[in-house]
Design an enzyme around this catalytic site. Structure first.
Site, PDB file in Angstrom:
ATOM      1  N   ALA A 156      30.828  89.178  69.269  1.00  0.00           N
ATOM      2  CA  ALA A 156      30.493  88.246  70.128  1.00  0.00           C
ATOM      3  C   ALA A 156      31.186  87.440  70.283  1.00  0.00           C
ATOM      4  O   ALA A 156      31.003  85.958  71.772  1.00  0.00           O
ATOM      5  CB  ALA A 156      29.216  88.250  69.610  1.00  0.00           C
ATOM      6  N   VAL A 183      24.256  92.046  66.051  1.00  0.00           N
ATOM      7  CA  VAL A 183      24.743  91.878  67.210  1.00  0.00           C
ATOM      8  C   VAL A 183      26.385  91.318  66.584  1.00  0.00           C
ATOM      9  O   VAL A 183      26.231  90.043  65.874  1.00  0.00           O
ATOM     10  CB  VAL A 183      24.996  90.792  67.820  1.00  0.00           C
ATOM     11  CG1 VAL A 183      26.272  90.371  69.793  1.00  0.00           C
ATOM     12  CG2 VAL A 183      23.247  90.746  68.940  1.00  0.00           C
ATOM     13  N   CYS A 184      27.173  91.738  66.981  1.00  0.00           N
ATOM     14  CA  CYS A 184      28.835  91.067  65.566  1.00  0.00           C
ATOM     15  C   CYS A 184      29.193  90.295  65.667  1.00  0.00           C
ATOM     16  O   CYS A 184      29.276  89.883  67.738  1.00  0.00           O
ATOM     17  CB  CYS A 184      29.602  92.818  65.880  1.00  0.00           C
ATOM     18  SG  CYS A 184      31.229  92.023  65.047  1.00  0.00           S
ATOM     19  N   ILE A 185      30.072  88.806  65.036  1.00  0.00           N
ATOM     20  CA  ILE A 185      29.603  88.515  65.486  1.00  0.00           C
ATOM     21  C   ILE A 185      31.525  87.841  66.149  1.00  0.00           C
ATOM     22  O   ILE A 185      31.516  87.111  67.353  1.00  0.00           O
ATOM     23  CB  ILE A 185      29.958  87.050  64.330  1.00  0.00           C
ATOM     24  CG1 ILE A 185      29.630  85.535  64.982  1.00  0.00           C
ATOM     25  CG2 ILE A 185      30.481  87.614  62.877  1.00  0.00           C
ATOM     26  CD1 ILE A 185      28.995  84.802  63.314  1.00  0.00           C
TER      27      ILE A 185
END
Lengths: 133, 97, 118, 97, 133, 118
Positions: F81, F76-78
């Protein structure tokens, strides 16, 4: 209250399944039907695909909702319209449309009413508020 | 190239854009709302029929069924997710979101 | 006039949330009454307190919470919120989760209803 | 009626659909990506110019500026959020999402 | 490693600001530029609006990102293309486009290269992978 | 082949998440290797454990978590997110938050990359 019923229109312009707009929009109609309001629903543009008969969503692994249209009249949502040109542009005819209920007296199937743009414009102008999905 | 198109051509121009960039031997796969482009008698049918002279056009079965579409244009190839995977295996991919 | 505003899309991802906010602020400045703000579809993501935008960016959830603190009724659809993981525990203050009946009441009571979405 | 349109006419047909339903005296407000329809020299300029014979077409200033658009069609009325509120006050509203 | 650099293309087809696709897509390009890859970016359809000069997002209350395009060449992203027809359909010319860097020798401004569809198709076919925004 | 899959849209709201899942399952059945699955934009909402869909509906986050449990790298892209309120505390098991460098590595290492979104 002697106050006149509020007219609320739903316009459905998105295709079903690609996004949840049509499905969650249907949930709003069913809830709103329980309140005192004069509800109408207009399917136009890709929204007419929501009324296509024979939707089978099993292979997608998602719940379908075509059957719910069959009880619209039971929910006292009987003012259901389809834009004629939107249907024609998509090669659809009345035969393609789902049944939305049954006439209490004649027991005949009720289908959405096919109407022209002018009629829809006229109805729009008479609404209290319009919700779009 | 495999070009995936996931939007209705009646609402969105992504299929039209895609058609400007396809070349002989390319493949178009219609998925999600894009599958409505595969049906007969529509205002976009000529465009799709014309495109099929140059490239193969596939429609994803699960999406076709979900929308209750039964009358597809001659020449449309219907495929399932396994076929989708094979197409990806055979081509470079551009997703026309 | 009495206004209701519907927001269908999530914060940052779509301009709908910003358009709605700017519209509401302009309406309040003109003295109009906000009957309510209703978050539906992905709009429910607007009010999670877990969001942490870059410091030089607007904090969308905080903005809504502040409007709620000023007495505007901000409602998140429970059905839409549940399937998307927006629960009471993650809400910013001054907003509430409720049913579509609330949307119905807004549509009936507000003189005008404006929808922002995709 | 006030019709709000928030999509680019190059990508999406919502402005075209809207134009099938507008009537004399109605107002169209272009917001968000919809404001690109207000610019000159585009493939959609004739459609918008034609529409302005029948209805007033507004474009939201904040969205026009955000996109760096400076050359707008003759007849386009530019307004701000306060003007948007006034338009809502004066008309019934349909949002062409 | 003697292995050839992977060719990665970004296609940008959405308009900026209406959704975050273009902005978050830009973030990917800047990160990817730090890796060993042969990157190219093609702006087509409404994506060409991302390159429009003079974007002022202040009244929206959101951060703009036009300035970031000015450092693309500094980030060694110099293969930046615009589809000619997309620009023409939108009444845009090269004068409208942002500057993406400066030529080290001549100190002249560098702008995205305007190319035809055939050239873009050809480039697409030569990529290892394509990311779209 | 080695496959990478990008998902740009949130669960339930858009079909992208379902399309991607069905595609990945078909690819695995054919014996292809999944280099990784990357959630970007609103895609990050796919893996919150707080979602509670109706009982007769699919549970999208659980599905992804199960794939992760079978050894597929789910990232999940930080940045995406953080601004949307997806943090470690709300993640389902077997997925991880990381940077765009992971997406870069997938794009370079995977033989084919497919994007699902709006």
């Amino acid at each position: 209250m002697a106050e006149e019923l509020r007219k609320i229109m739903f316009t459905v312009r998105k295709p079903p399944h690609g996004t949840i707009y049509v499905y969650e929009g249907l949930e709003v109609k069913l809830i709103m039907a329980a309140y005192d309001a004069d509800i109408s629903v207009v399917f136009m543009d890709d929204g007419v695909y929501a009324l296509q008969q024979g939707q089978k969503t099993g292979d997608l692994g998602v719940k379908g909702f075509e059957a719910t249209y069959g009880v619209l009249v039971d929910y006292e949502i009987s003012k259901v319209f389809v834009d004629r040109k939107s249907m024609e542009d998509r090669g659809m005819t009345v035969d393609d449309l789902v049944v939305i209920g049954e006439d209490e007296d004649t027991e005949e199937d009720i289908k959405p009413s096919v109407v022209d743009a002018e009629e829809i414009s006229q109805m729009m102008s008479e609404q209290h508020n319009i919700l779009c999905f | 190239m495999l070009h995936t198109v996931n939007k209705s051509p009646f609402q969105n121009t992504s299929l039209e854009s895609c058609l400007r960039f396809v070349r002989e031997g390319d493949v178009i796969l219609l998925i999600e709302d894009g599958v409505v482009a595969a049906t007969v008698g529509t205002s976009k049918a000529d465009m799709v029929t014309e495109a099929m002279k140059k490239v193969d056009v596939y429609a994803l079965d699960a999406d076709v069924k979900a929308r209750g579409l039964t009358r597809l244009l001659d020449g449309i190839k219907v495929t399932d997710y396994a076929g989708f995977v094979d197409l990806v295996d055979q081509h470079k991919v551009q997703s026309w979101l | 006039m009495k206004l209701a505003v519907l927001i269908y899309e999530g914060p940052y991802n779509h301009e709908a949330s910003d358009s709605a906010y700017n519209f509401i602020q302009a309406a309040r400045k003109k003295g109009h009454e906000i009957e309510g703000i209703f978050f539906y579809h992905d709009g429910v993501y607007n009010v999670t307190k877990l969001m942490e935008p870059p410091q030089d960016d607007r904090h969308i959830a905080k903005r809504w919470s502040e409007l709620g603190g000023e007495g505007i009724d901000i409602v998140v659809c429970i059905a839409a919120a549940k399937r998307r993981g927006i629960v009471d525990d993650v809400l910013v203050p001054n907003v509430r989760i409720s049913g579509l009946g609330q949307l119905t009441m807004m549509a009936i009571k507000a003189e005008k209803l404006v929808v922002f979405g995709d």
